[in-house]
Every structure is written in structure tokens, then in C-alpha cells.
Design an enzyme around this catalytic site. Sequence first.
Site, PDB file in Angstrom:
ATOM      1  N   LYS A   1       0.818  -1.207   0.000  1.00  0.00           N
ATOM      2  CA  LYS A   1       0.000   0.000   0.000  1.00  0.00           C
ATOM      3  C   LYS A   1       0.857   1.264   0.000  1.00  0.00           C
ATOM      4  CE  LYS A   1      -3.457  -0.657  -0.461  1.00  0.00           C
ATOM      5  NZ  LYS A   1      -4.031  -1.101  -1.757  1.00  0.00           N
TER       6      LYS A   1
ATOM      7  N   GLY B   1       2.595   2.166  -3.110  1.00  0.00           N
ATOM      8  CA  GLY B   1       2.600   2.681  -4.460  1.00  0.00           C
ATOM      9  C   GLY B   1       3.461   1.921  -5.443  1.00  0.00           C
ATOM     10  N   THR B   2       3.972   0.760  -5.044  1.00  0.00           N
ATOM     11  CA  THR B   2       4.861   0.034  -5.954  1.00  0.00           C
ATOM     12  C   THR B   2       4.147  -0.538  -7.162  1.00  0.00           C
ATOM     13  OG1 THR B   2       4.669  -1.809  -4.431  1.00  0.00           O
ATOM     14  CG2 THR B   2       6.698  -0.582  -4.381  1.00  0.00           C
ATOM     15  N   ARG B   3       2.884  -0.910  -7.029  1.00  0.00           N
ATOM     16  CA  ARG B   3       2.163  -1.402  -8.199  1.00  0.00           C
ATOM     17  C   ARG B   3       2.113  -0.317  -9.269  1.00  0.00           C
ATOM     18  NH1 ARG B   3       1.547  -5.414 -11.253  1.00  0.00           N
ATOM     19  NH2 ARG B   3       1.423  -6.656  -9.340  1.00  0.00           N
TER      20      ARG B   3
ATOM     21  N   SER C   1      -4.926   2.853   4.456  1.00  0.00           N
ATOM     22  CA  SER C   1      -5.109   2.210   3.158  1.00  0.00           C
ATOM     23  C   SER C   1      -5.005   0.695   3.289  1.00  0.00           C
ATOM     24  CB  SER C   1      -4.058   2.727   2.169  1.00  0.00           C
ATOM     25  OG  SER C   1      -4.188   2.104   0.915  1.00  0.00           O
TER      26      SER C   1
ATOM     27  N   GLY D   1      -6.857   3.280  -5.438  1.00  0.00           N
ATOM     28  CA  GLY D   1      -7.588   4.533  -5.404  1.00  0.00           C
ATOM     29  C   GLY D   1      -8.950   4.420  -4.746  1.00  0.00           C
TER      30      GLY D   1
ATOM     31  N   THR E   1     -11.837   4.546  -1.886  1.00  0.00           N
ATOM     32  CA  THR E   1     -12.083   5.500  -0.806  1.00  0.00           C
ATOM     33  C   THR E   1     -11.740   4.872   0.537  1.00  0.00           C
ATOM     34  OG1 THR E   1     -13.881   6.525  -2.073  1.00  0.00           O
ATOM     35  CG2 THR E   1     -13.810   6.967   0.289  1.00  0.00           C
TER      36      THR E   1
END
EC number: 2.8.2.-
Length: 323
Positions: free
Chosen positions: A81, A83-85, A169, A287, A289
Site C-alpha cells: 500500500k 505505491g509500488t504497483r 489504506s 484509489g 475511498t
Amino acid sequence: VTLLAGQKRLHQARPAQRPLHPSPPGASGWRWTRSPGKAVSLPGPARRERRPIFHPGPISPTEAAAARSSQRGTQRPEGKKGGTRAVLEFIRVHPDVRALGTEPHFFDRNYDRGLEWYSLMPRTLDSQITVEKTPSYFVTKEAPRRIFNMSRDTKLIVVVRNPVTRAISDYTQTLSKKPDIPTFEGLSFRNRSLGLVDTSWNAIRIGMYAVHLQSWLQYFPLSQIHFVSGEKLITDPAGEMGKVQDFLGIKRVITDKHFYFNKTKGFPCLKKTESSSLPRCLGKSKGRTHVQIDPEVIEQLRDFYRPYNIKFYETVGQDFRWE
């Protein structure tokens, strides 16, 4: 989240190498790898493909024979969670990069399967970089040593974001799969009235970046680590990816023209990819919510993370302004 990039030259089997600093084995971590050299386009029959060869330590004679060729590779160790993807999907647009879409979990769950199993990586040319990402490398204590033993030239790309936001997240993702889990507040604290945060909960522990980084620095110098801001990856994806390309030593091919901002997801998407001219966004799990959390809980967690964040800033020489 982290990514790794480093040179792998495996002309022969070699014994495990010593870490940079004497320390007990173990630490958490992430990884990518790549070897140096300019990208070269080889016409027609002269083009050669090779599978990446990864060396986790002492190997069998059969594996040693397979490892006598040089290979370029890139790996990303990371905390989930972060941001590596997104970085993986963005960097694979580059013609000098080949990426494995799934997470192989070689250096944590599948290490005992050996080198031949890890050759599931995509075929590459000598001029290309091979990439993989597995979030759990970041917190797997054996991963730094195993990666170092494979290639001490490995570079790491670490994607980090505000640890409080990252924890929320993480919880949001878990809640979508297991709606009966306890509340975020209940999992975050051993005793909230006393401000005792439960660091045994993975969602909290992963965000203690300074702690995990010290473990990786026992094996790799800061010069081999690049840090990507998860926040800037959203607001300025081209800028962050430009720095990643510079770090990997490849031409800046991925630029502003590759991105547009999806207002619905609140996240940048690719205008075009290597295989399609159609727009492409990350999956529906990206992304989403976040659940609503009591502002007082968020403030308590900010107070908890503050000393870890400051230590992290001082160590890497970069202020991410999470305070």
C-alpha cells in the site's frame, strides 16, 4: 514500498558474501535489480534473448552452469500500500524494461524452490532490465541477506508514503476482503488512553520505515537506494518516474505525455502502454475511498510516527513533509 535495481553477473557459483556492516542476520526489505550498459537495438537474427539468472547463494553444479552468463535485472522490495504497483506499471512502459506482472515472493515464501524456479522471470535482451516486485520483502528478515548474497550490486527503489495514510489504506483493503475484522482503532492500540500503539500489527509496523531501513543498510549503501514519494507519484508521476529512470541509468522515455489524471479514482493513469494505445488505469483496488477514522486517532498515530519519520528523513537526506 520499495523497488530494487542492480547488476547481476553470475559467471560462476560463489559463496555468500559478507554484509557491509557486521550485524546479526536478518532485517526486513524490498528489491529490484539491473546491470549497467547502454540500450542496444539488435536487428533481425542477431537479437538474443536470455532469461534472468538470480543467484541466492551457493548453488548446484547444474545451476552454476546456467549462471555463467551476465544478466541485467531489477527487483522491488516494498511495504504494501505504498505505491509500488503504480511504479511497476509505469516503468514497464519503458522499452528497456521487462516486468513480471505477478508477485513471485521468491525471497520470502519460495526461496527453497531454488534458482531454476526463479527463472520464471520474463525473457529479456542483454540491454534490458528485468523487474519484479513483492511487497512482503520489506518486512521479511531474511530478504536483505538473500538478495545481497545473490548480487551485492542490487539497487533498491523504495516507494514510501505517509505511514498513517498507508496504515489506513492497508486496513481499507483488508476490510474489503474481511468485513468482520475489528475496528482500525482497536487494532492500532494496545491501550489508546495511554497512547500505547500496537506495533505487532503489520499495518502499523510496516510504516516504521527508519527501523526497516537500518536493516537494509547493513547490506546495501544508501548510494544504491532511491526513494520515491508516494504522494508526489500521484501529483507529479512524470517527475517521480523521471528520477527512477535516471537512477536505473536508462533514457527518460516516460514523460508527461504518458499520463492523465483520473478524477474518479483520484490517481494518475497511463494514456498509452507498450501493448495498447488505449488509456489504462490501475485495478479497482487502487484509489478506493478510505474508511473514515476518528481525527483523534489519526493525531495519536502522527505523534507515534513522528520520531520514526524524523529519523528516516535524517538517514536518507530527504524531507517527505508528513508532519
